[in-house]
Design a protein around this motif. Structure first.
Motif, short mmCIF file in Angstrom:
data_model
loop_
_atom_site.label_atom_id
_atom_site.label_comp_id
_atom_site.label_asym_id
_atom_site.label_seq_id
_atom_site.Cartn_x
_atom_site.Cartn_y
_atom_site.Cartn_z
N SER A 182 5.78 5.34 2.82
CA SER A 182 5.42 4.30 1.85
C SER A 182 6.64 3.83 1.06
O SER A 182 6.73 2.66 0.68
CB SER A 182 4.34 4.82 0.89
OG SER A 182 3.13 5.04 1.56
N ASP A 183 7.56 4.73 0.81
CA ASP A 183 8.80 4.33 0.13
C ASP A 183 9.54 3.27 0.94
O ASP A 183 10.15 2.35 0.37
CB ASP A 183 9.71 5.55 -0.08
CG ASP A 183 9.16 6.50 -1.14
OD1 ASP A 183 8.29 6.08 -1.91
OD2 ASP A 183 9.62 7.66 -1.18
N ARG A 184 9.47 3.39 2.24
CA ARG A 184 10.11 2.39 3.11
C ARG A 184 9.43 1.04 2.93
O ARG A 184 10.10 0.00 2.89
CB ARG A 184 10.02 2.86 4.57
CG ARG A 184 10.80 2.02 5.54
CD ARG A 184 10.80 2.64 6.92
NE ARG A 184 11.47 3.94 6.95
CZ ARG A 184 11.72 4.63 8.05
NH1 ARG A 184 11.35 4.14 9.22
NH2 ARG A 184 12.33 5.80 8.00
N ALA B 153 0.84 -1.19 0.00
CA ALA B 153 0.00 0.00 0.00
C ALA B 153 0.88 1.24 0.00
O ALA B 153 1.82 1.35 0.79
CB ALA B 153 -0.92 0.00 1.22
N THR B 154 0.59 2.19 -0.89
CA THR B 154 1.39 3.40 -0.96
C THR B 154 0.52 4.64 -1.06
O THR B 154 -0.52 4.63 -1.72
CB THR B 154 2.35 3.36 -2.17
OG1 THR B 154 3.07 4.61 -2.24
CG2 THR B 154 1.61 3.13 -3.47
N LEU C 24 2.57 -6.57 7.26
CA LEU C 24 3.92 -6.20 7.71
C LEU C 24 4.03 -4.68 7.73
O LEU C 24 3.87 -4.03 6.70
CB LEU C 24 4.97 -6.79 6.78
CG LEU C 24 6.44 -6.41 7.05
CD1 LEU C 24 6.86 -6.90 8.43
CD2 LEU C 24 7.33 -6.99 5.98
N MET C 25 4.27 -4.12 8.91
CA MET C 25 4.48 -2.68 9.03
C MET C 25 5.99 -2.42 9.03
O MET C 25 6.71 -2.85 9.94
CB MET C 25 3.85 -2.12 10.30
CG MET C 25 3.90 -0.60 10.36
SD MET C 25 2.85 0.10 11.65
CE MET C 25 3.79 -0.35 13.10
N ALA C 26 6.46 -1.73 8.00
CA ALA C 26 7.89 -1.52 7.81
C ALA C 26 8.34 -0.27 8.59
O ALA C 26 8.30 0.84 8.07
CB ALA C 26 8.21 -1.37 6.32
N ASN C 27 8.77 -0.48 9.82
CA ASN C 27 9.24 0.63 10.66
C ASN C 27 10.72 0.93 10.46
O ASN C 27 11.13 2.08 10.45
CB ASN C 27 9.02 0.29 12.15
CG ASN C 27 7.56 0.32 12.53
OD1 ASN C 27 6.82 1.18 12.10
ND2 ASN C 27 7.16 -0.63 13.36
N GLY C 28 11.52 -0.12 10.33
CA GLY C 28 12.95 0.05 10.24
C GLY C 28 13.41 0.45 8.85
O GLY C 28 12.66 0.35 7.88
N VAL C 29 14.65 0.91 8.76
CA VAL C 29 15.24 1.24 7.47
C VAL C 29 15.58 -0.08 6.77
O VAL C 29 16.39 -0.85 7.27
CB VAL C 29 16.50 2.10 7.63
CG1 VAL C 29 17.14 2.36 6.27
CG2 VAL C 29 16.15 3.40 8.32
N PRO C 30 14.97 -0.39 5.63
CA PRO C 30 15.17 -1.69 4.98
C PRO C 30 16.47 -1.77 4.20
O PRO C 30 16.52 -1.56 2.99
CB PRO C 30 13.95 -1.79 4.05
CG PRO C 30 13.59 -0.37 3.75
CD PRO C 30 13.97 0.45 4.94
N ALA C 31 17.55 -2.12 4.90
CA ALA C 31 18.87 -2.15 4.27
C ALA C 31 19.27 -3.55 3.83
O ALA C 31 20.14 -3.70 2.97
CB ALA C 31 19.91 -1.59 5.23
N ILE D 254 2.07 -5.16 2.86
CA ILE D 254 3.11 -4.35 3.51
C ILE D 254 2.69 -2.89 3.51
O ILE D 254 2.26 -2.35 2.48
CB ILE D 254 4.47 -4.51 2.80
CG1 ILE D 254 4.89 -5.98 2.77
CG2 ILE D 254 5.54 -3.67 3.50
CD1 ILE D 254 6.24 -6.22 2.12
N ILE D 255 2.80 -2.26 4.66
CA ILE D 255 2.47 -0.85 4.80
C ILE D 255 3.62 -0.13 5.49
O ILE D 255 4.46 -0.75 6.15
CB ILE D 255 1.17 -0.64 5.63
CG1 ILE D 255 1.34 -1.23 7.03
CG2 ILE D 255 -0.02 -1.27 4.92
CD1 ILE D 255 0.14 -1.00 7.95
N GLY D 256 3.66 1.18 5.34
CA GLY D 256 4.69 1.97 6.01
C GLY D 256 4.33 2.24 7.45
O GLY D 256 3.21 1.95 7.90
N PRO D 257 5.26 2.78 8.23
CA PRO D 257 4.98 3.09 9.63
C PRO D 257 3.90 4.17 9.74
O PRO D 257 3.76 5.01 8.87
CB PRO D 257 6.33 3.59 10.16
CG PRO D 257 7.05 4.08 8.94
CD PRO D 257 6.62 3.19 7.82
#
Length: 286
Positions: A14-16, A7-8, A129-136, A99-102
């Protein structure tokens, strides 16, 4: 895992989410679908303009993911309420993971209406999945919070089915309750008596956890037992920080009753306070 939906709203948050989805797709071979919801409760002229602008942005993002990241990627625009629109798209696309952003942390608004993340998760019947961290990088250390309920077993199965445990070390945390501890303090029991009681309760809970893990066919690299002195969610997040977990997995509803080891209210609090990615797993598909 075959299909990931992201979802963006075209924000940095959302970029995360898109970046995390890209890493997961490369690891699992899943296809990606970017989804953007346009609120249809507005004048037709504005609605059409927003649709056209959204389509242009999504087409550019999709093309980049195809050419640069070499992923199978499409996009979709949905008209309607953001939360219901996303949930409907997940069901119609038969997505394995959303997947969604924080969420934006706005204290007063969160108290009264819940965060965007929580409302989206409540509307979805698939893992979110809530992407809180920096996806490195791909996940290296996953912490699964369990309360020994069927909901927790569903969360473990989802982790396995999504393939998120294949390349990561999986730790399990069980926050157990010791209902008589408070009464013992009030009754002026000695510290040794209280310590012995807590040791007995931990041993009992450890045995129950061992049975639970055997039934789930999960062999974690680490088993963490914590006595629930205050907030279960804070205990979980503190443990995640201690072991440098980059993903926390929880069931969205769990045991009710005196124990208060609720992976429902607990899941919501984890979503609110965690600075790590959170995988929220509902009880099952409709």
């Amino acid at each position: 895992m075959e299909r990931i939906l992201v979802a963006t709203d075209f924000s940095e948050r959302s970029d995360r989410a898109i970046r995390r989805a890209t890493l997961l797709a490369k690891t699992t071979g899943a296809s990606l679908t970017l989804i953007h919801v346009v609120d249809d409760d507005q004048p037709q002229r504005i609605l059409q303009a927003e649709q056209q602008a959204s389509e242009a942005v999504l087409a550019e993002q999709t093309l980049s993911l195809r050419k640069i990241d070499e992923l199978a990627c499409t996009f979709r625009i949905v008209l309607g309420d953001p939360f219901e629109g996303i949930a409907t798209a997940v069901r119609e696309d038969n997505a394995d993971l959303l997947i969604i952003g924080p969420h934006r942390r706005r204290a007063l608004r969160d108290v009264f209406v819940g965060t965007t993340a929580e409302r989206t998760i409540r509307a979805s019947n698939r893992p979110v999945l809530m992407a809180n961290g920096v996806p490195a990088a791909p996940y290296r250390n996953v912490l699964v919070a369990v309360d020994l309920s069927e909901c927790s077993a569903t969360a473990v199965r989802a982790l396995q089915q999504l393939g998120l445990e294949t390349s990561a070390a999986v730790s399990v945390i069980h926050v157990f309750d010791a209902p008589a501890a408070g009464l013992m303090v009030q009754a002026s029991s000695t510290k040794d008596q209280i310590k012995a009681y807590l040791a007995d309760e931990e041993e009992r809970a450890s045995g129950e956890l061992a049975t639970f893990l055997e039934e789930c066919d999960l062999m974690p690299t680490r088993r963490i037992m914590k006595y629930s002195e205050s907030s279960t969610a804070h205990t979980i997040c503190a443990a995640a920080q201690e072991i440098s977990a980059d993903l926390i997995a929880v069931g969205t509803r769990g045991r009710t009753g005196i124990a208060k080891a609720l992976l429902g209210s607990v899941a919501e609090e984890v979503l609110r306070i965690s600075d790590r990615d959170v995988l929220a797993v509902p009880p099952g598909r409709d």
